[in-house]
Design a protein around this motif. Structure first.
Motif, PDB file in Angstrom:
ATOM      1  N   LYS A   1       0.854  -1.190   0.000  1.00 35.55           N
ATOM      2  CA  LYS A   1       0.000   0.000   0.000  1.00 35.55           C
ATOM      3  C   LYS A   1       0.889   1.239   0.000  1.00 35.55           C
ATOM      4  CE  LYS A   1      -0.395   0.165   5.051  1.00 35.55           C
ATOM      5  NZ  LYS A   1      -1.306   0.382   6.179  1.00 35.55           N
ATOM      6  N   GLY A   2       0.237   2.384  -0.174  1.00 31.95           N
ATOM      7  CA  GLY A   2       0.962   3.642  -0.097  1.00 31.95           C
ATOM      8  C   GLY A   2       1.726   4.003  -1.347  1.00 31.95           C
ATOM      9  N   GLN A   3       1.478   3.328  -2.452  1.00 28.97           N
ATOM     10  CA  GLN A   3       2.160   3.651  -3.700  1.00 28.97           C
ATOM     11  C   GLN A   3       1.342   4.654  -4.506  1.00 28.97           C
ATOM     12  OE1 GLN A   3       3.848   0.221  -5.835  1.00 28.97           O
ATOM     13  NE2 GLN A   3       3.294  -1.031  -4.077  1.00 28.97           N
ATOM     14  N   ALA A   4       1.954   5.197  -5.533  1.00 26.58           N
ATOM     15  CA  ALA A   4       1.267   6.186  -6.359  1.00 26.58           C
ATOM     16  C   ALA A   4       0.076   5.574  -7.088  1.00 26.58           C
ATOM     17  CB  ALA A   4       2.244   6.798  -7.355  1.00 26.58           C
ATOM     18  N   HIS A   5       0.204   4.300  -7.474  1.00 26.41           N
ATOM     19  CA  HIS A   5      -0.895   3.611  -8.151  1.00 26.41           C
ATOM     20  C   HIS A   5      -1.679   2.780  -7.134  1.00 26.41           C
ATOM     21  CE1 HIS A   5       0.566   4.624 -12.199  1.00 26.41           C
ATOM     22  NE2 HIS A   5       1.783   4.427 -11.705  1.00 26.41           N
ATOM     23  N   TYR A   6      -2.989   2.809  -7.236  1.00 31.09           N
ATOM     24  CA  TYR A   6      -3.819   2.055  -6.297  1.00 31.09           C
ATOM     25  C   TYR A   6      -3.864   0.567  -6.616  1.00 31.09           C
ATOM     26  CZ  TYR A   6      -5.637   6.232  -4.006  1.00 31.09           C
ATOM     27  OH  TYR A   6      -5.768   7.391  -3.279  1.00 31.09           O
ATOM     28  N   ILE A   7      -3.516   0.203  -7.858  1.00 30.94           N
ATOM     29  CA  ILE A   7      -3.538  -1.212  -8.205  1.00 30.94           C
ATOM     30  C   ILE A   7      -2.285  -1.562  -9.004  1.00 30.94           C
ATOM     31  CG2 ILE A   7      -4.925  -0.826 -10.316  1.00 30.94           C
ATOM     32  CD1 ILE A   7      -5.012  -3.898  -7.957  1.00 30.94           C
ATOM     33  N   THR A   8      -1.547  -2.522  -8.475  1.00 32.16           N
ATOM     34  CA  THR A   8      -0.429  -3.159  -9.168  1.00 32.16           C
ATOM     35  C   THR A   8      -0.496  -4.628  -8.763  1.00 32.16           C
ATOM     36  OG1 THR A   8       1.154  -2.898  -7.357  1.00 32.16           O
ATOM     37  CG2 THR A   8       0.992  -1.075  -8.945  1.00 32.16           C
ATOM     38  N   HIS A   9       0.422  -5.427  -9.278  1.00 32.44           N
ATOM     39  CA  HIS A   9       0.362  -6.839  -8.896  1.00 32.44           C
ATOM     40  C   HIS A   9       0.905  -7.077  -7.493  1.00 32.44           C
ATOM     41  CE1 HIS A   9       4.658  -8.169 -10.364  1.00 32.44           C
ATOM     42  NE2 HIS A   9       4.672  -7.005  -9.749  1.00 32.44           N
ATOM     43  N   GLY A  10       1.357  -6.019  -6.818  1.00 29.39           N
ATOM     44  CA  GLY A  10       1.785  -6.148  -5.432  1.00 29.39           C
ATOM     45  C   GLY A  10       0.790  -5.588  -4.434  1.00 29.39           C
ATOM     46  N   GLN A  11      -0.412  -5.180  -4.895  1.00 28.97           N
ATOM     47  CA  GLN A  11      -1.365  -4.528  -4.002  1.00 28.97           C
ATOM     48  C   GLN A  11      -2.791  -5.085  -4.007  1.00 28.97           C
ATOM     49  OE1 GLN A  11      -0.382   0.020  -3.622  1.00 28.97           O
ATOM     50  NE2 GLN A  11      -0.342  -0.491  -5.798  1.00 28.97           N
ATOM     51  N   PRO A  12      -3.116  -6.127  -4.767  1.00 28.12           N
ATOM     52  CA  PRO A  12      -4.529  -6.523  -4.858  1.00 28.12           C
ATOM     53  C   PRO A  12      -5.120  -6.978  -3.535  1.00 28.12           C
ATOM     54  CG  PRO A  12      -3.143  -8.243  -5.793  1.00 28.12           C
ATOM     55  CD  PRO A  12      -2.259  -7.043  -5.559  1.00 28.12           C
ATOM     56  N   VAL A  13      -4.321  -7.609  -2.680  1.00 29.80           N
ATOM     57  CA  VAL A  13      -4.846  -8.106  -1.412  1.00 29.80           C
ATOM     58  C   VAL A  13      -5.261  -6.944  -0.518  1.00 29.80           C
ATOM     59  CG1 VAL A  13      -4.307  -9.403   0.687  1.00 29.80           C
ATOM     60  CG2 VAL A  13      -3.495 -10.229  -1.538  1.00 29.80           C
ATOM     61  N   TYR A  14      -4.393  -5.942  -0.429  1.00 27.73           N
ATOM     62  CA  TYR A  14      -4.732  -4.783   0.403  1.00 27.73           C
ATOM     63  C   TYR A  14      -6.020  -4.132  -0.079  1.00 27.73           C
ATOM     64  CZ  TYR A  14      -4.527  -0.295   2.744  1.00 27.73           C
ATOM     65  OH  TYR A  14      -4.853   0.815   3.503  1.00 27.73           O
ATOM     66  N   ARG A  15      -6.150  -3.955  -1.386  1.00 28.33           N
ATOM     67  CA  ARG A  15      -7.331  -3.264  -1.905  1.00 28.33           C
ATOM     68  C   ARG A  15      -8.597  -4.096  -1.693  1.00 28.33           C
ATOM     69  NH1 ARG A  15      -7.611   0.125  -7.596  1.00 28.33           N
ATOM     70  NH2 ARG A  15      -9.811   0.676  -7.481  1.00 28.33           N
ATOM     71  N   ALA A  16      -8.496  -5.403  -1.863  1.00 28.32           N
ATOM     72  CA  ALA A  16      -9.671  -6.264  -1.645  1.00 28.32           C
ATOM     73  C   ALA A  16     -10.109  -6.242  -0.188  1.00 28.32           C
ATOM     74  CB  ALA A  16      -9.359  -7.692  -2.081  1.00 28.32           C
ATOM     75  N   ILE A  17      -9.132  -6.236   0.731  1.00 27.49           N
ATOM     76  CA  ILE A  17      -9.450  -6.167   2.157  1.00 27.49           C
ATOM     77  C   ILE A  17      -9.962  -4.773   2.514  1.00 27.49           C
ATOM     78  CG2 ILE A  17      -8.457  -6.248   4.486  1.00 27.49           C
ATOM     79  CD1 ILE A  17      -8.644  -8.998   3.367  1.00 27.49           C
ATOM     80  N   LYS A  18      -9.298  -3.755   2.023  1.00 24.58           N
ATOM     81  CA  LYS A  18      -9.642  -2.367   2.338  1.00 24.58           C
ATOM     82  C   LYS A  18     -11.059  -2.028   1.906  1.00 24.58           C
ATOM     83  CE  LYS A  18      -8.446   1.868   3.650  1.00 24.58           C
ATOM     84  NZ  LYS A  18      -8.141   2.185   5.073  1.00 24.58           N
ATOM     85  N   GLU A  19     -11.484  -2.538   0.751  1.00 28.00           N
ATOM     86  CA  GLU A  19     -12.827  -2.249   0.250  1.00 28.00           C
ATOM     87  C   GLU A  19     -13.879  -3.193   0.808  1.00 28.00           C
ATOM     88  OE1 GLU A  19     -12.858  -1.910  -4.002  1.00 28.00           O
ATOM     89  OE2 GLU A  19     -11.279  -0.388  -4.030  1.00 28.00           O
ATOM     90  N   GLY A  20     -13.459  -4.142   1.636  1.00 28.77           N
ATOM     91  CA  GLY A  20     -14.419  -5.012   2.316  1.00 28.77           C
ATOM     92  C   GLY A  20     -14.972  -6.149   1.487  1.00 28.77           C
TER      93      GLY A  20
END
Length: 487
Positions: free
Chosen positions: A284-303
């Motif tokens: 998390k905390g990168q300029a892009h909200y979605i990369t192949h290193g961030q899908p888990v955080y976004r799926a959890i964050k959005e519930g």
């Protein structure tokens, strides 16, 4: 890859540094005596900043002390100024930076890349799967498809054919630093192995299940953010028909839209996820909200999925550090890194993962990143990490998960055939997908024990079986002239 750490150059003063998100929380140890006077000479606000941020910039307190040793108070203050400059300069500046990348909304074909062809313009036919093989036995000619399955184009085809599994390609690779994953679906379609009987269980999913190749989802390879929303729409489209979407990637950015699309149909927090990967992908905390290193955080964050229903398997390598494991613990997630396999053995870890997958919900989605496998088995991936799962370990656990759970989706991602001059990466990827198809087929036939193995393929029953066949006339008769021309 899945690595959020960014190299930050501190002119000639610093080594490459980790991002602030990865800084350790350890308090500063006692200051070496030779640094005390220069430290005390710093202005209060700069001294406080050095205490808060110094370890993260240098890596460890010890390395920071080495960097500062022998410097005058003026040089140490310049060091802190450089640190503060880098932190400030790294942030978004509304006067010089674009908050978002503008698109040409005047373009006549703005949405053309993802438009479905209207039925009135398509070849007129009755809804249902289409067999593309010219040959009666199939698989040896015609147009190659996933699992040698018929093709479906519209949701009506899935409904009319009572399709149970729709395999769909998602050729996205803009979320990674190593391009080539967009050729993953093509490699798996044209690969050596496409399905058939599973010898371990003597179950043939192609005979038990109604499976189709649902083509490839349109991808705008100029934008991951635009693409993932369309992937989400198409995954939900498949799920609404009652078919199980099998997504063939493409990079691991796809996990976010795949989970979100299933949540749109089944409900947020209604299913579990088992994530096979050498990386935890919750950056998390990168300029892009979605990369192949961030899908888990976004799926959890959005519930879309609850933390307690998310299980990680196969983690290893340098990422994440302690902060990542603390984040998973704080969100109730379960994880089984390869270090745990070393500690407990694969059998115990596999049993724990199978048990946890059934807790909280019966529905399950599997996300399988091929880099969870050791590079010896899949060299064709952008972020290989040695010490991974073997195929002998991966196939039984995937098959067991898909046997014991109500599967609502499966994805296999990060296959990059451009990095493998052999066929084994695509071959093994197809075997992993086939293991899940086998598990679903087993469950349909009434087998719900993931450890089930066919007696026929695991016990030869000799000499009793041979003697009985001889008595019953079922054994082959010896014919010395077999294979010779008739006289």
């Amino acid at each position: 890859m899945k690595h959020p750490l960014k190299p930050v150059l501190l002119s000639a003063l610093l080594l490459c540094m980790t991002a602030a998100v990865s800084m350790a929380d350890d308090e500063m140890p006692e200051l070496p005596a030779e640094l005390q006077s220069t430290f005390d000479a710093l202005p209060a606000e700069k001294r406080e900043y050095l205490i808060e941020e110094g370890e993260g910039f240098a890596g460890t307190w010890e390395k920071l002390f080495v960097r500062l040793r022998g410097k005058t108070a003026t040089e140490v203050e310049a060091f802190v100024d450089a640190m503060q400059y880098l932190e400030d300069a790294s942030k978004f500046n509304p006067e010089t930076d674009m908050a978002s990348i503008p698109l040409n909304t005047e373009a006549e074909d703005f949405n053309g890349w993802k438009l479905m062809n209207p039925r009135a313009l398509a070849t007129q036919r009755e809804p249902g799967p289409i067999n593309l093989s010219y040959y009666a036995q199939g698989g040896r000619g015609g147009i190659q498809t996933f699992a040698n399955a018929p093709v479906a184009i519209y949701p009506e085809d899935l409904v009319a054919g009572d399709v149970e599994v729709a395999i769909v390609g998602a050729p996205l690779d803009m979320g990674t630093y190593y391009r080539g994953q967009k050729f993953g679906p093509q490699a798996m379609r044209t690969g050596y192995y496409h399905g058939g009987n599973d010898m371990a269980t003597m179950v043939n999913p192609s005979k038990v299940l109604s499976i189709v190749d649902y083509g490839d989802i349109a991808i705008d390879n100029m934008s991951s953010e635009l693409s993932v929303h369309h992937v989400r729409e198409r995954v939900a489209e498949i799920a609404r028909t009652g078919a199980i979407p099998f997504i063939v990637g493409g990079d691991h950015s796809l996990e976010y839209p795949d989970i979100a699309g299933l949540a749109d149909v089944h409900g947020k927090g209604s299913f579990g996820v088992v994530h096979f990967d050498s990386h935890f992908d919750a950056g998390k905390g990168q300029a892009h909200y979605i990369t192949h290193g961030q899908p888990v955080y976004r799926a959890i964050k959005e519930g879309h999925v609850k933390g307690e229903n998310f299980i990680q398997v196969g983690l290893r390598g340098p990422w994440p550090g302690a902060w990542g494991f603390e984040w998973m613990r704080n969100n109730g997630m379960r994880y089984h890194p390869m270090a745990e396999v070393e500690k407990k053995g694969w059998k115990a870890v596999m049993e724990d993962a199978l048990r946890e997958a059934r807790e909280g919900t019966e529905k399950l989605f599997i996300s399988f990143d091929v880099d969870v496998l050791d590079p010896a088995f899949v060299p064709g991936t952008g972020t290989p990490v040695p010490g991974g799962l073997t195929m002998r370990e991966a196939i039984p656990i995937v098959r067991a998960l898909c046997t014991e759970s109500e599967m609502i989706g499966f994805e296999i991602v990060e296959l990059d055939p451009l990095l493998d001059n052999t066929y084994r990466s695509a071959l093994n990827a197809n075997y992993i997908m086939h293991a899940c198809l086998t598990g679903i087929a087993m469950r349909k036939t009434g087998i719900t024990d993931g450890s089930y193995l066919s007696e026929l393929s695991t016990e030869d029953k000799q000499p009793r079986a041979g003697k009985r066949a001889l008595k019953d006339g079922d054994a082959e008769e010896i014919d010395p002239d077999y294979g010779r021309p008739q006289r």
